[in-house]
Design a protein around this motif. Structure first.
Motif, PDB file in Angstrom:
ATOM      1  N   UNK A  50       0.776  -1.293   0.396  1.00  0.00           N
ATOM      2  CA  UNK A  50      -0.206  -0.094  -0.067  1.00  0.00           C
ATOM      3  C   UNK A  50       0.776   1.090  -0.236  1.00  0.00           C
ATOM      4  N   UNK A  51       2.112   1.405   0.576  1.00  0.00           N
ATOM      5  CA  UNK A  51       3.423   2.310   0.728  1.00  0.00           C
ATOM      6  C   UNK A  51       3.376   2.519  -0.993  1.00  0.00           C
ATOM      7  N   UNK A  52       3.748   1.097  -1.176  1.00  0.00           N
ATOM      8  CA  UNK A  52       4.202   1.382  -2.722  1.00  0.00           C
ATOM      9  C   UNK A  52       3.249   2.445  -3.251  1.00  0.00           C
ATOM     10  N   UNK A  53       2.186   1.964  -3.551  1.00  0.00           N
ATOM     11  CA  UNK A  53       1.393   2.435  -4.642  1.00  0.00           C
ATOM     12  C   UNK A  53       0.911   4.118  -4.326  1.00  0.00           C
ATOM     13  N   UNK A  54       1.218   4.346  -3.088  1.00  0.00           N
ATOM     14  CA  UNK A  54       0.273   5.602  -2.614  1.00  0.00           C
ATOM     15  C   UNK A  54       2.208   6.519  -2.779  1.00  0.00           C
ATOM     16  N   UNK A  55       2.966   5.918  -2.896  1.00  0.00           N
ATOM     17  CA  UNK A  55       4.633   6.860  -2.670  1.00  0.00           C
ATOM     18  C   UNK A  55       5.059   7.108  -4.321  1.00  0.00           C
ATOM     19  N   UNK A  56       3.709   6.263  -5.428  1.00  0.00           N
ATOM     20  CA  UNK A  56       3.696   5.896  -7.080  1.00  0.00           C
ATOM     21  C   UNK A  56       2.795   7.073  -7.431  1.00  0.00           C
ATOM     22  N   UNK A  57       1.308   7.878  -6.293  1.00  0.00           N
ATOM     23  CA  UNK A  57       0.812   8.302  -6.413  1.00  0.00           C
ATOM     24  C   UNK A  57       1.696   9.872  -6.504  1.00  0.00           C
ATOM     25  N   UNK A  58       1.672   9.941  -5.244  1.00  0.00           N
ATOM     26  CA  UNK A  58       2.489  11.339  -4.962  1.00  0.00           C
ATOM     27  C   UNK A  58       3.616  11.129  -6.251  1.00  0.00           C
ATOM     28  N   UNK A  59       3.877  10.624  -6.333  1.00  0.00           N
ATOM     29  CA  UNK A  59       5.279  10.545  -7.628  1.00  0.00           C
ATOM     30  C   UNK A  59       4.642  10.804  -8.461  1.00  0.00           C
ATOM     31  N   UNK A  60       3.654  10.593  -8.991  1.00  0.00           N
ATOM     32  CA  UNK A  60       2.950  11.241 -10.555  1.00  0.00           C
ATOM     33  C   UNK A  60       3.004  12.453 -10.690  1.00  0.00           C
TER      34      UNK A  60
END
Length: 247
Positions: free
Chosen positions: A156-166
């Motif tokens: 979940x942290x990897x996904x949300x990290x990806x969203x923030x980076x996007x």
């Protein structure tokens, strides 16, 4: 008068004698015994307080689950008044404030929890989510990184990290984060969909459609409809491959 004084003196003497009768403990040892008795009393008080704090914590959790967030906060505050060093109470208090969209109060609670137990990956993750809600994406990524450092398989942290980076248009890093989530849990449809969004934002229709197909296969009926209106796909809406797939 003297007799009465003697009586009192005898009484004092008898008391001291009875303390020593059949027992050769020194006065210092009696002092130690008294301290131990006090410690037992303190321990019992601490146990009772701990149980009461736990009861308030559980009550707060019940209110939280029932979406009665103000009642949950009140219960957590009672738990904290008894046991202020409980990181789990501060964390859940933050969750209640977050549910009320009181983000600064939520962050303050998470920071309290972190100060008490810096290695709670859930708290760093929760703080990252609030920071993302506030569009403080760099700070959110830093929180997700802390969560991941403690628990590297927290998809979940990897996904949300990806969203923030996007959101910061750091697409290559975002895709790498989504790939990490997929490596941990291959059936993560959210990761595939967000990965499709990242490719679409770069006008890469081929890879956007490829990942969108994977998301739809894992969760039929959701992502095809969502992609039709999601602004992240605006740059490829005119692409023939995308149009053929989305129909």
């Amino acid at each position: 008068m003297v007799h009465r004084r003697l009586f009192q003196a005898i009484g004092l003497f008898v008391i001291f004698f009875l303390f020593g009768c059949g027992d050769t403990k020194s006065p210092g040892q009696y002092s130690n015994q008294a301290v131990k008795e006090v410690n037992v009393s303190q321990l019992l008080t601490e146990v009772n307080d701990s149980q009461q704090a736990e009861d308030y914590f559980n009550q707060g959790n019940s209110w939280l689950n029932a979406q009665r967030y103000k009642d949950a906060i009140a219960a957590y505050d009672k738990a904290i008044s008894i046991k202020p060093e409980s990181a789990k109470v501060w964390n859940n208090r933050g969750n209640a404030f977050n549910s009320l969209h009181q983000h600064q109060e939520a962050i303050a609670s998470y920071d309290k929890a972190i100060a008490l137990q810096p290695n709670k990956h859930e708290v760093w993750f929760n703080k990252g989510n609030v920071l993302s809600s506030l569009k403080q994406y760099k700070e959110a990524i830093a929180s997700y990184d802390k969560s991941i450092a403690i628990k590297p398989d927290k998809h979940e942290a990897w996904i949300n990290r990806g969203i923030a980076l996007t959101k910061l248009q750091r697409y290559k890093e975002a895709i790498a984060s989504y790939d990490k989530a997929i490596a941990i849990q291959p059936n993560q449809h959210e990761a595939y969909y967000n990965k499709a969004c990242a490719y679409a934002l770069q006008s890469n229709a081929k890879l956007a459609v490829e990942n969108l197909q994977k998301a739809i296969k894992l969760y039929p009926g959701k992502y095809k409809k969502l992609a039709k209106t999601d602004p992240d796909f605006s740059k490829i809406r005119g692409d023939k491959q995308y149009q053929a797939f989305i129909q």
